[in-house]
Design a protein around this motif. Structure first.
Motif, PDB file in Angstrom:
ATOM      1  N   UNK A 117       0.820  -1.208   0.000  1.00 17.84           N
ATOM      2  CA  UNK A 117       0.000   0.000   0.000  1.00 17.84           C
ATOM      3  C   UNK A 117       0.855   1.260   0.000  1.00 17.84           C
ATOM      4  N   UNK A 118       2.002   1.190   0.653  1.00 16.22           N
ATOM      5  CA  UNK A 118       2.927   2.322   0.680  1.00 16.22           C
ATOM      6  C   UNK A 118       4.325   1.830   0.327  1.00 16.22           C
ATOM      7  N   UNK A 119       4.968   2.522  -0.577  1.00 12.10           N
ATOM      8  CA  UNK A 119       6.353   2.224  -0.944  1.00 12.10           C
ATOM      9  C   UNK A 119       7.195   3.398  -0.485  1.00 12.10           C
ATOM     10  N   UNK A 120       8.093   3.134   0.427  1.00 15.97           N
ATOM     11  CA  UNK A 120       8.872   4.227   1.010  1.00 15.97           C
ATOM     12  C   UNK A 120       9.862   4.799   0.001  1.00 15.97           C
ATOM     13  N   UNK A 121      10.039   6.111   0.016  1.00 15.97           N
ATOM     14  CA  UNK A 121      11.094   6.713  -0.815  1.00 15.97           C
ATOM     15  C   UNK A 121      12.447   6.126  -0.429  1.00 15.97           C
ATOM     16  N   UNK A 122      13.365   6.132  -1.365  1.00 15.22           N
ATOM     17  CA  UNK A 122      14.661   5.504  -1.136  1.00 15.22           C
ATOM     18  C   UNK A 122      15.353   6.053   0.111  1.00 15.22           C
ATOM     19  N   UNK A 123      15.239   7.344   0.350  1.00 14.67           N
ATOM     20  CA  UNK A 123      15.925   7.945   1.494  1.00 14.67           C
ATOM     21  C   UNK A 123      15.368   7.447   2.827  1.00 14.67           C
ATOM     22  N   UNK A 124      14.098   7.012   2.841  1.00 11.93           N
ATOM     23  CA  UNK A 124      13.482   6.540   4.080  1.00 11.93           C
ATOM     24  C   UNK A 124      13.557   5.023   4.243  1.00 11.93           C
ATOM     25  N   UNK A 125      13.986   4.329   3.192  1.00 13.76           N
ATOM     26  CA  UNK A 125      14.003   2.869   3.218  1.00 13.76           C
ATOM     27  C   UNK A 125      15.257   2.372   3.933  1.00 13.76           C
ATOM     28  N   UNK A 126      15.303   2.615   5.239  1.00 13.09           N
ATOM     29  CA  UNK A 126      16.434   2.187   6.053  1.00 13.09           C
ATOM     30  C   UNK A 126      15.896   1.534   7.325  1.00 13.09           C
ATOM     31  N   UNK A 127      16.794   0.938   8.082  1.00 14.30           N
ATOM     32  CA  UNK A 127      16.395   0.318   9.343  1.00 14.30           C
ATOM     33  C   UNK A 127      15.964   1.348  10.380  1.00 14.30           C
ATOM     34  N   UNK A 128      16.262   2.619  10.127  1.00 20.00           N
ATOM     35  CA  UNK A 128      15.789   3.656  11.045  1.00 20.00           C
ATOM     36  C   UNK A 128      14.270   3.769  11.028  1.00 20.00           C
ATOM     37  N   UNK A 129      13.637   3.234   9.990  1.00 17.68           N
ATOM     38  CA  UNK A 129      12.179   3.259   9.882  1.00 17.68           C
ATOM     39  C   UNK A 129      11.533   2.274  10.844  1.00 17.68           C
ATOM     40  N   UNK A 130      12.305   1.327  11.389  1.00 11.80           N
ATOM     41  CA  UNK A 130      11.781   0.272  12.254  1.00 11.80           C
ATOM     42  C   UNK A 130      12.079   0.585  13.717  1.00 11.80           C
ATOM     43  N   UNK A 131      11.336  -0.026  14.635  1.00 14.41           N
ATOM     44  CA  UNK A 131      11.677   0.111  16.055  1.00 14.41           C
ATOM     45  C   UNK A 131      13.085  -0.416  16.326  1.00 14.41           C
ATOM     46  N   UNK A 132      13.817   0.302  17.127  1.00 18.54           N
ATOM     47  CA  UNK A 132      15.218  -0.023  17.433  1.00 18.54           C
ATOM     48  C   UNK A 132      15.247  -0.868  18.711  1.00 18.54           C
ATOM     49  N   UNK A 133      14.871  -2.153  18.593  1.00 16.06           N
ATOM     50  CA  UNK A 133      14.628  -2.981  19.775  1.00 16.06           C
ATOM     51  C   UNK A 133      15.879  -3.754  20.188  1.00 16.06           C
ATOM     52  N   UNK A 134      16.329  -3.527  21.401  1.00 17.88           N
ATOM     53  CA  UNK A 134      17.391  -4.320  22.020  1.00 17.88           C
ATOM     54  C   UNK A 134      16.754  -5.126  23.151  1.00 17.88           C
ATOM     55  N   UNK A 170      23.718  -1.052  10.647  1.00 24.14           N
ATOM     56  CA  UNK A 170      23.717   0.340  10.212  1.00 24.14           C
ATOM     57  C   UNK A 170      22.410   0.662   9.525  1.00 24.14           C
ATOM     58  N   UNK A 171      22.294   1.819   8.913  1.00 22.04           N
ATOM     59  CA  UNK A 171      21.030   2.217   8.294  1.00 22.04           C
ATOM     60  C   UNK A 171      20.522   1.227   7.243  1.00 22.04           C
ATOM     61  N   UNK A 172      21.443   0.547   6.534  1.00 18.40           N
ATOM     62  CA  UNK A 172      21.010  -0.318   5.442  1.00 18.40           C
ATOM     63  C   UNK A 172      21.625  -1.712   5.499  1.00 18.40           C
ATOM     64  N   UNK A 173      22.300  -2.068   6.587  1.00 26.60           N
ATOM     65  CA  UNK A 173      22.956  -3.372   6.651  1.00 26.60           C
ATOM     66  C   UNK A 173      22.595  -4.106   7.943  1.00 26.60           C
ATOM     67  N   UNK A 174      22.580  -5.424   7.840  1.00 24.75           N
ATOM     68  CA  UNK A 174      22.295  -6.286   8.993  1.00 24.75           C
ATOM     69  C   UNK A 174      22.936  -7.638   8.747  1.00 24.75           C
ATOM     70  N   UNK A 175      23.203  -8.378   9.813  1.00 22.79           N
ATOM     71  CA  UNK A 175      23.653  -9.760   9.654  1.00 22.79           C
ATOM     72  C   UNK A 175      22.451 -10.667   9.459  1.00 22.79           C
ATOM     73  N   UNK A 176      22.651 -11.734   8.739  1.00 15.43           N
ATOM     74  CA  UNK A 176      21.631 -12.769   8.548  1.00 15.43           C
ATOM     75  C   UNK A 176      22.060 -13.980   9.355  1.00 15.43           C
TER      76      UNK A 176
END
Length: 465
Positions: A117-134, A170-176
């Motif tokens: 329904x919503x496609x985020x602009x490239x600048x917003x498509x980062x992990x900062x868009x998600x809750x930062x849960x530790x 980081x904003x665009x990287x994560x381990x799998x």
């Protein structure tokens, strides 16, 4: 049943607690969730998690009733029967489509799905868009624990949907955090051999049945998405990713699209987990995030994986339900079995056998070779006077009816990577016969049922005073 309908059902049955108070995503959400599940409390929906505008859901599957609801069955026993019957006849089903099709009754296509329904602009498509849960003190950083990771084998096109931890780097990287030998790891290994990135879609807020089946150790060749549809008896609409050539549940509340990069690794961890210990840091493949699509009302689940009881340990009860039906059919001497919450999928199997069953250790040895049990470390037999689902009763028998010289066999075999061993992934396992044995005479039960009824009524009367 998609996630929103599931939450509506939980709300109707008072199994959902909305938390409006501000709660920090750093440690506080996990701590409150751990307390709630220990008190056998409801699922928690955080409306005001600090640092995010999204709703955060925990403990959604942390009870037998909620598990059965998610799987569209009256109880887990019924689910186990349905699942076992499906798996037994799975090879007779046509192979599931790996591309969009309008003709599959179980996995129909959706052209305009909620997840896009919503496609985020490239600048917003980062992990900062998600809750930062530790989750836990000592964790290396925030992570995702309830993303269904969808990949496809680059040669065969075979799909896999699994649950693997992602550490946000980081904003665009994560381990799998998939482990060697998992289907996703095999897909990545094949892509690396071809020196090409592997397409990876992270589906968040999927139908609860999909989240459960993605975590089950299903036989090779069983498609998790089709299994979720068939076992619930409801079609599971799929949708094409916005950029990737992958299919995801159409009602996912958010989809993160990206690639696992060949030849690149980053250190994951440490993380607290179900062992109560910090995991050993290890190199993992790196996920590069490119695109985020979402529904109008994102609800983002988080599985707080920690010491039992926890939502992750409760999810193993779905596996127990399948095992109970299959193993009792294969071994008629088994009267019941249990995977206690303390075992977390791959530590303890308790089986109830008749006290006069002579070859209990031989039976346990045969069970240790079953596909689903090859990494279990402790297989315990008890007699019919014991409720094997009651850990206290099993410990009672272990302490009073087990002779270490006569009733224990040590074998070697594969272990889960987190099990302590001098050779990681391989080590010792124990088979224990904790039944009462000849010439021991079991205590007789109360001979008169009327006596039990009278005493029960009297106790209730005293208790009310």
């Amino acid at each position: 049943m998609d996630l929103l309908h599931f939450l509506e059902e939980l709300s109707r049955s008072a199994a959902l607690q909305v938390v409006d108070a501000p709660v920090n995503t750093h440690l506080e959400i996990a701590a409150l969730s751990a307390l709630a599940v220990r008190d056998q409390g409801p699922a928690l929906l955080f409306r005001n998690a600090r640092g995010t505008k999204h709703l955060v859901l925990t403990n959604a599957l942390a009870s037998e009733q909620r598990l059965a609801l998610a799987l569209n069955h009256a109880c887990l026993g019924d689910f186990g029967s349905t699942a076992s019957r499906l798996l037994q006849g799975w090879n007779n089903f046509p192979a599931p489509p790996l591309e969009i099709t309008e003709h599959d009754p179980w996995l129909p296509s959706v052209e305009t799905p909620p997840c896009r329904q919503h496609i985020l602009p490239q600048a917003q498509a980062t992990f900062r868009h998600l809750p930062d849960i530790t989750l836990w003190p000592g964790d290396a950083g925030p992570c995702l624990t309830a993303a269904v990771v969808v990949t496809k084998h680059p040669r065969t096109g075979r799909r896999n949907a699994g649950i693997y931890r992602l550490q946000i780097l980081g904003p665009s990287t994560a381990t799998l955090g998939w482990h060697p030998g998992s289907d996703a790891a095999k897909h990545f290994d094949a892509a690396e051999e071809l020196n090409q990135p592997l397409e990876v879609a992270l589906a968040l807020g999927v139908p609860p049945a999909v989240l459960l089946t993605a975590g089950l150790p299903l036989p090779e060749g069983v498609d998790e998405l089709e299994f979720a549809a068939r076992v619930t008896g409801n079609a599971l609409p799929l949708a094409q990713c916005h950029v990737l050539d992958l299919l995801v549940p159409a009602t996912s509340r958010m989809v993160l699209e990206g690639h696992a990069l060949p030849g690149k690794r980053a250190i994951e961890g440490p993380f607290g987990n179900h062992t109560g210990l910090l995991s050993t840091p290890r190199p993992c493949p790196v996920f590069q995030l490119h695109t985020i699509t979402q529904a109008a009302e994102p609800v983002l689940p988080c599985i707080v994986a920690g010491p039992p009881p926890s939502e992750s340990t409760w999810m193993a009860k779905a596996h127990e339900a399948i095992l109970r039906v299959r193993l009792r059919a294969a071994y008629p001497v088994i009267q019941d079995l249990a995977l206690p919450l303390e075992g977390i999928y791959q530590n303890f199997l308790f089986v109830t056998l008749a006290a006069d069953q002579k070859d209990a250790l031989d039976l346990l040895l045969n069970l240790s070779e079953e596909r689903e049990l090859r990494r279990f470390r402790f297989l315990v037999a008890v007699d019919e006077a014991v409720n094997c689902a009651d850990v206290s009763q099993v410990l009672w028998r272990l302490g009073n009816c087990l002779d270490p010289e006569r009733d224990v066999i040590r074998i070697e075999g594969p272990l889960a990577p987190w099990h302590p061993s001098a050779t990681p992934g391989h080590g010792g396992r124990l088979l224990l016969d904790a039944r009462a044995k000849h010439p021991a005479i079991p205590m007789p039960g109360y001979p008169d049922p009327q006596c039990i009824e009278t005493i029960s009524r009297l106790w209730q009367t005293l208790h009310k005073r």
